[in-house]
Design a protein around this motif. Structure first.
Motif: not given
Length: 790
Positions: A359, A556, A562, A624, A628
């Motif tokens: 991320r 991702s 994503l 999150e 990822s």
């Protein structure tokens, strides 16, 4: 002009007066030029010193004029000879160039008049010594490397053979970034006096020094790139020692294994200074002016046009239309910061935090505390990357954050305030703020914010023919056009290979152009003259796209993937997300710190430092980050594609051995996969995808000393270092207090669940498979346990 003269003569030895008697040489050699006996007879005895060179040249050309079938050419030649305007042989040849040839070669074949002028230039030694501008222009024209050396058909009978001078190969480079500068340096170092290079860059300005000298530099208002990039040792070792020293100023910043970090602006500044060094005077010429497709005639004459004008290259768009191949897209947010005291956390910790998820990405220099924190974005987030006036934020007009008192930073307008920062409770701002916290940055250290489109694309061919009609300044039927760096191939910058690819392509263009030039392959300016460069670009593209960019995109990186992952993040419990991240990052730390090329002392208290960093963040951000997944380092591993001609002998041998080892390993893996194809589907999946690349010798850990803890968080808790490679967390202990758990609770395994375990994969189990194009490789990595729709 197209007619040729062929007079039968018997082979003979060159007369004693010949400047370069070389009859023992192969007449077919591309370095030799053949003249018929009639030229020797027209020139006269070499022992006759009663006439000057210009007088003998005029007499010689009068005699040759009578042998030229085209009467209009013969008449024009006699007019030049009798005009008595030319005071030197170079001036006489120059008049012929302008008045008869009109400064153009209408064909690549050689005509009798060209051959006659070449003969008198050789006999009068015009090509020797230090040349005036006029003499150099004459040599470049009549000994143009794309022009055939000998008449067709070649003279038969008695001949003379001389070594053939060679005009310079003219290369025009559009752009002045790292790739353009690296290309110019490579050409100048390898070609020396056989090339002339012109660079055109709109960001430069020309300055007059007090001593009258002229230098080129960037004005304070120039648009500069502050991103920090990672240059691989395998690439920088290809540079000459002076170029390597200029690049790092004797102080490379070691961060990632086998590489060094540096700001792009420093690469530009130092390479720009290098191209202006005295050794390249007269070879590299700089122009503080941009060139567009409509201004191509400003460039003047060239044999090769090299587009190094970035991802939005007009050279590629204009001359490679239909040859572009897009592989995927990604969106990113770039947060530039300036922290003169250095980075908040030690670089080893920054690496572990970066590699443990995809991320966020930190690329920064601890030397000057500058760099970028990047964040991958979904489509929805991308469209919110605006300033408060509704305009997209980009490098040309970045966004800013308000100062603590609510004012606007100097150099910005009120409308440039970053819109998401105005709503401090929005999910998007929480994610951005958590990214800063992850790496220890404060808002006051942010200097600007931009959104960055990442388009993974390349050209299907790296070289094209460029018709002479494109520009009246081109002095031959056609030229060649090539692309390098981002103009030829853009990559996903998460793996950090964009500038590496640019420098490699710059070195390769120098290698292959000079190799082709010395081998006489440029005669006729065929596209095959640059076949080796084209092959290199395509191999490099395959390596960087298929083995580096696409694994990130498919895991991702694409906005669609994503977005889907972040939607599923809510199904992952906070404790599972945290332990997954901690376990992955600690495992990565173990792997990297065991490498022989690790640049730091061993950090023994890694886990508590990681937990302190993660503890500051919101649970939604942790989830999150977890979904990822860590960097797909296994998928990215493999042999490098390098410009072999630039490699030093020892490095070339090492590279070849590594390539051979890689081939053998891939063959063994293929055999192993074939033998294990009948394994049961519920067997545990290896966690090898989270390992750092192999092929290095682990260091003796007892010799590694711990470093200090976090400067802002003071993490000093000691932990044991015998870690289980299986990142799992017992379900029964998930909610237990720290005091009741083992010394370090294992993190969830990336494989299927077994009894008593809860896995991130299980938490993300879905009932409907996303579109195949969205997750082609991500799903194949066995990170998800998918159920087909009933």
């Amino acid at each position: 002009m197209s007619a040729t003269t062929s007079i039968p003569f018997r082979p003979r030895q060159a007369s004693a007066g010949n400047l370069y008697p070389n009859n023992t040489s192969d007449p077919q050699s591309t370095s030799n030029i053949i003249f018929p006996k009639v030229y020797e007879d027209a020139w006269g005895s070499s022992t006759d010193n009663s006439q000057s060179d210009i007088e003998r040249s005029r007499i010689f050309l009068v005699r040759i004029a009578m042998l030229i079938p085209d009467r209009s050419i013969g008449s024009a030649l006699r007019h030049i000879i009798t005009g008595q305007r030319s005071k030197s042989v170079a001036a006489l040849a120059s008049d012929i160039q302008h008045m008869i040839f009109q400064d153009r070669h209408t064909t690549f074949t050689t005509d009798p008049l060209t051959q006659a002028v070449r003969y008198l230039l050789i006999k009068t030694r015009v090509a020797e010594g230090i040349l005036s501008d006029r003499a150099q222009a004459v040599i470049d024209f009549f000994f143009d490397p794309t022009k055939e050396i000998n008449l067709r058909p070649r003279p038969v009978g008695e001949i003379s053979i001389y070594p053939c001078p060679q005009g310079r190969l003219k290369v025009a480079i559009i752009g002045g970034g790292p790739t353009a500068l690296a290309s110019a340096i490579s050409l100048a170092e390898k070609g020396r006096n056989s090339v002339v290079v012109h660079l055109w860059e709109r960001r430069w300005e020309e300055k007059k020094l007090p001593n009258g000298a002229t230098v080129f530099d960037y004005p304070p208002t120039a648009r500069r790139r502050d991103q920090v990039v990672t240059l691989q040792d395998s690439v920088t070792k290809l540079l000459s020692q002076p170029s390597f020293d200029a690049l790092f100023a004797g102080r490379p910043e070691r961060v990632w294994p086998g590489s060094a970090n540096i700001q792009i602006r420093k690469v530009e500044d130092r390479f720009l200074k290098r191209v202006q060094s005295p050794e390249f005077r007269g070879i590299i010429h700089l122009h503080a002016e941009g060139i567009t497709k409509d201004e191509i005639e400003k460039v003047g004459d060239f044999h090769v046009l090299l587009g190094c004008d970035g991802a939005a290259s007009w050279v590629r768009g204009q001359y490679f239309e239909g040859y572009e191949n897009e592989r995927g897209r990604s969106w990113a947010l770039g947060i530039a910061f300036d922290r003169p005291a250095g980075l908040p956390w030690p670089q080893p910790l920054n690496i572990f935090l970066t590699l443990g998820q995809t991320r966020y990405l930190l690329n920064a220099s601890d030397y000057d505390g500058r760099g970028y924190l990047n964040m991958q974005l979904t489509d929805e987030e991308w469209h919110k990357m605006l300033s408060v006036d509704g305009q997209p934020i980009h490098f040309g007009r970045p966004g800013c954050l308000r100062l603590p008192d609510g004012s606007i930073p100097a150099g910005f307008e009120p409308g440039q305030v970053f819109a998401p920062s105005e709503d401090r409770t929005s999910p998007l701002w929480v994610c951005i703020e958590d990214g800063l916290k992850l790496f220890g940055f404060k808002e006051s250290e942010v200097i600007n914010i931009v959104r960055i489109p990442i388009v993974v694309q390349g050209v299907r061919e790296g070289v094209q023919l460029l018709p002479g009609k494109v520009s009246r300044s081109i002095k031959r039927p056609h030229a060649l056009v090539a692309v390098a760096g981002d103009a030829g191939m853009t990559v996903h910058f998460w793996p950090g290979r964009g500038l590496n690819s640019g420098i490699k392509s710059g070195l390769a263009i120098g290698d292959e152009l000079i190799h082709a030039l010395k081998g006489g392959k440029f005669v006729g300016a065929p596209i095959e003259a640059m076949k080796e460069y084209n092959d290199f670009i395509l191999k490099l593209q395959n390596r960087e796209h298929d083995k580096r960019s696409l694994p990130i995109l498919n895991q991702s990186g694409s906005p669609e993937t994503l977005g889907w992952l972040l939607e599923k993040a809510s199904t992952v419990p906070d404790s599972v997300a945290t332990e997954w991240l901690v376990g992955a990052m600690v495992q990565i730390a173990d792997r990297l710190q065991g490498r022989s090329d690790w640049n730091y002392e061993m950090v023994k208290n890694v886990e508590p430092q990681i937990r302190i960093c993660l503890r500051q963040m919101q649970s939604v951000t942790l989830r999150e980050m977890a979904v990822s997944f860590p960097w797909p380092t296994r998928e990215m591993a493999g042999s490098e594609v390098l410009p072999v001609r630039s490699m030093k002998p020892a490095e070339k041998q090492k590279w070849l051995q590594g390539l051979w080892n890689r081939i053998q390993e891939e063959q063994r893996n293929k055999t192993s996969r074939s033998q294990s194809a009948d394994l049961k589907s519920d067997e545990k999946i290896s966690s090898g995808r989270f390992e750092a690349p192999r092929g290095v010798t682990p260091r003796n850990r007892t010799s590694m000393m711990p470093t200090g803890g976090l400067s802002r968080s003071n993490a000093t808790q000691s932990v044991r270092h015998s870690r289980n490679n299986s990142l799992t967390v017992p379900q029964a202990n998930t909610g237990a207090p720290e005091s009741e758990r083992s010394e370090r609770s294992p993190s969830p395994s990336p494989g299927p669940a077994t009894d008593g375990e809860v896995t991130l994969s299980r938490m993300m189990t879905v009932s409907k498979r996303p579109p195949q194009a969205m997750l082609t490789e991500a799903l194949s990595l066995a990170l998800f346990r998918m159920k087909e729709t009933e």
